[in-house]
Motif scaffolding. Structure first.
Motif, short mmCIF file in Angstrom:
data_model
loop_
_atom_site.label_atom_id
_atom_site.label_comp_id
_atom_site.label_asym_id
_atom_site.label_seq_id
_atom_site.Cartn_x
_atom_site.Cartn_y
_atom_site.Cartn_z
N ASP A 256 0.83 -1.21 0.00
CA ASP A 256 0.00 0.00 0.00
C ASP A 256 0.87 1.26 0.00
O ASP A 256 0.56 2.24 -0.70
CB ASP A 256 -0.93 0.00 1.21
CG ASP A 256 -2.00 -1.07 1.11
OD1 ASP A 256 -2.21 -1.60 0.00
OD2 ASP A 256 -2.60 -1.41 2.15
N LEU A 257 1.92 1.26 0.78
CA LEU A 257 2.81 2.42 0.84
C LEU A 257 3.46 2.70 -0.50
O LEU A 257 3.50 3.84 -0.97
CB LEU A 257 3.88 2.21 1.91
CG LEU A 257 3.50 2.55 3.36
CD1 LEU A 257 4.55 2.03 4.32
CD2 LEU A 257 3.35 4.06 3.52
N ARG A 258 3.98 1.67 -1.13
CA ARG A 258 4.68 1.86 -2.40
C ARG A 258 3.73 2.20 -3.54
O ARG A 258 4.14 2.80 -4.52
CB ARG A 258 5.48 0.60 -2.73
CG ARG A 258 6.68 0.43 -1.79
CD ARG A 258 7.40 -0.87 -2.01
NE ARG A 258 8.51 -0.99 -1.06
CZ ARG A 258 9.14 -2.11 -0.80
NH1 ARG A 258 8.77 -3.23 -1.41
NH2 ARG A 258 10.14 -2.14 0.06
N MET A 259 2.47 1.83 -3.39
CA MET A 259 1.50 2.13 -4.44
C MET A 259 0.94 3.55 -4.31
O MET A 259 0.85 4.29 -5.29
CB MET A 259 0.36 1.12 -4.41
CG MET A 259 -0.72 1.35 -5.47
SD MET A 259 -2.03 0.11 -5.39
CE MET A 259 -1.14 -1.36 -5.89
N TRP A 260 0.57 3.94 -3.09
CA TRP A 260 -0.15 5.20 -2.89
C TRP A 260 0.74 6.32 -2.39
O TRP A 260 0.35 7.49 -2.50
CB TRP A 260 -1.30 4.99 -1.90
CG TRP A 260 -2.34 4.07 -2.43
CD1 TRP A 260 -2.52 2.77 -2.12
CD2 TRP A 260 -3.34 4.38 -3.40
NE1 TRP A 260 -3.58 2.24 -2.82
CE2 TRP A 260 -4.10 3.22 -3.61
CE3 TRP A 260 -3.66 5.54 -4.12
CZ2 TRP A 260 -5.16 3.17 -4.52
CZ3 TRP A 260 -4.72 5.50 -5.00
CH2 TRP A 260 -5.46 4.32 -5.19
N GLN A 261 1.87 6.02 -1.83
CA GLN A 261 2.75 7.07 -1.32
C GLN A 261 4.20 6.74 -1.67
O GLN A 261 5.04 6.56 -0.80
CB GLN A 261 2.58 7.18 0.20
CG GLN A 261 2.99 8.53 0.75
CD GLN A 261 2.58 8.68 2.20
OE1 GLN A 261 1.85 7.85 2.73
NE2 GLN A 261 3.04 9.72 2.86
N PRO A 262 4.50 6.65 -2.96
CA PRO A 262 5.84 6.22 -3.37
C PRO A 262 6.93 7.18 -2.97
O PRO A 262 8.09 6.78 -2.78
CB PRO A 262 5.73 6.11 -4.91
CG PRO A 262 4.59 7.01 -5.27
CD PRO A 262 3.63 6.94 -4.11
#
Length: 269
Positions: A256-262
């Motif tokens: 989720d972090l790498r997808m939405w807050q790269p």
């Protein structure tokens, strides 16, 4: 005095009396002058007279009227739209058979005759609010004066951080001993630790990186490379099922972090 003269005067007197009576009647009919100031009563009368009559809706008091707005175009926001704030309104011009064949394009672009033109400016902000949570004991590998030691900690996964204490009751009354920020995780995937380096069963590995500080020193778990400090976190669960549960939830947050807050994440090594 001749009779004719007397008759004329008598007739004149009768006419004067009739005129006076008419004037008195007219004066009685006239109303006294009133002030032109608008009183609350007069204002209410004016507003009532100016209102249009209320017409009941044919569909009843709860009827919903349809809008006169017509869809002429749309823009689909995707993950690639994050970070952008300007979206063009591209017009399309076609007629006849082309108009019928390409009518589906109205959903992506603005028709040629539409008065809308230019760009749409949006301000978008993306934040990760993960609802993944987990609590339990994990045994953590730490460097103590140059020697490796395993310490049992009460760990709480909330948001995108793992916070840990010595005892479960400390969670409510003390600040955590430390935190592991999953936004700093560079592991492509949280996996079981390599048995060549860690023989303890049910252990998984989590590698994090952060900017190097002045007081940073190389230890058994941390190494300084260029301007970054790389830390190898080994955490051991009591059972294999608990280890798999922790890895599953940690991997969900990392994805989720790498997808939405790269921008907040380091690139996997």
């Amino acid at each position: 005095m001749p009779r004719n003269e007397r008759a004329k005067r008598k007739m004149q007197r009768e006419q004067d009396k009739i005129v006076q009576k008419r004037e008195v009647c007219i004066d009685k009919k006239k109303k006294p002058n009133k002030s032109k100031a608008i009183t609350p009563k007069r204002f209410l009368a004016i507003t009532k007279s100016g209102q249009t009559p209320v017409v009941a809706s044919p569909g009843g008091p709860n009827a919903v009227r349809t809008s006169n707005f017509v869809l002429v175009g749309s823009h689909k926001l995707t993950l690639s739209s994050i970070g952008k704030n300007k979206f063009p309104l591209e017009k399309i011009k076609y007629e006849g058979s082309e108009r019928e064949l390409l009518s589906g394009m109205f959903h992506n672009k603005v028709p040629f005759l539409c008065p809308l033109e230019g760009h749409i400016y949006l301000k978008m902000q993306c934040e990760v609010g993960s609802k993944v949570e987990e609590r339990g004991f994990l045994t953590m590998f730490e460097d103590v004066s140059g020697f490796g030691a395993w310490h049992r900690r009460w760990c709480v996964l909330s948001g995108y951080c793992i916070s840990y204490w010595t005892y479960p009751d400390d969670e409510k009354r003390k600040n955590p001993i430390g935190r592991i920020n999953l936004a700093n995780c560079t592991s492509k995937k949280v996996e079981p630790a390599n048995r060549e380096f860690c023989a303890r069963p049910n252990t998984f590995e989590l590698i994090t990186v952060r900017p190097q500080r002045e007081d940073d020193k190389e230890t058994l778990v941390s190494q300084c490379k260029n301007t970054m400090c790389v830390t190898k976190n080994w955490l051991s669960a009591d059972t294999k099922d608990e280890r798999n549960l922790w890895m599953k939830k940690l991997n969900q947050i990392v994805v989720d972090l790498r997808m939405w807050q790269p921008d907040a994440c380091y690139r996997p090594l």
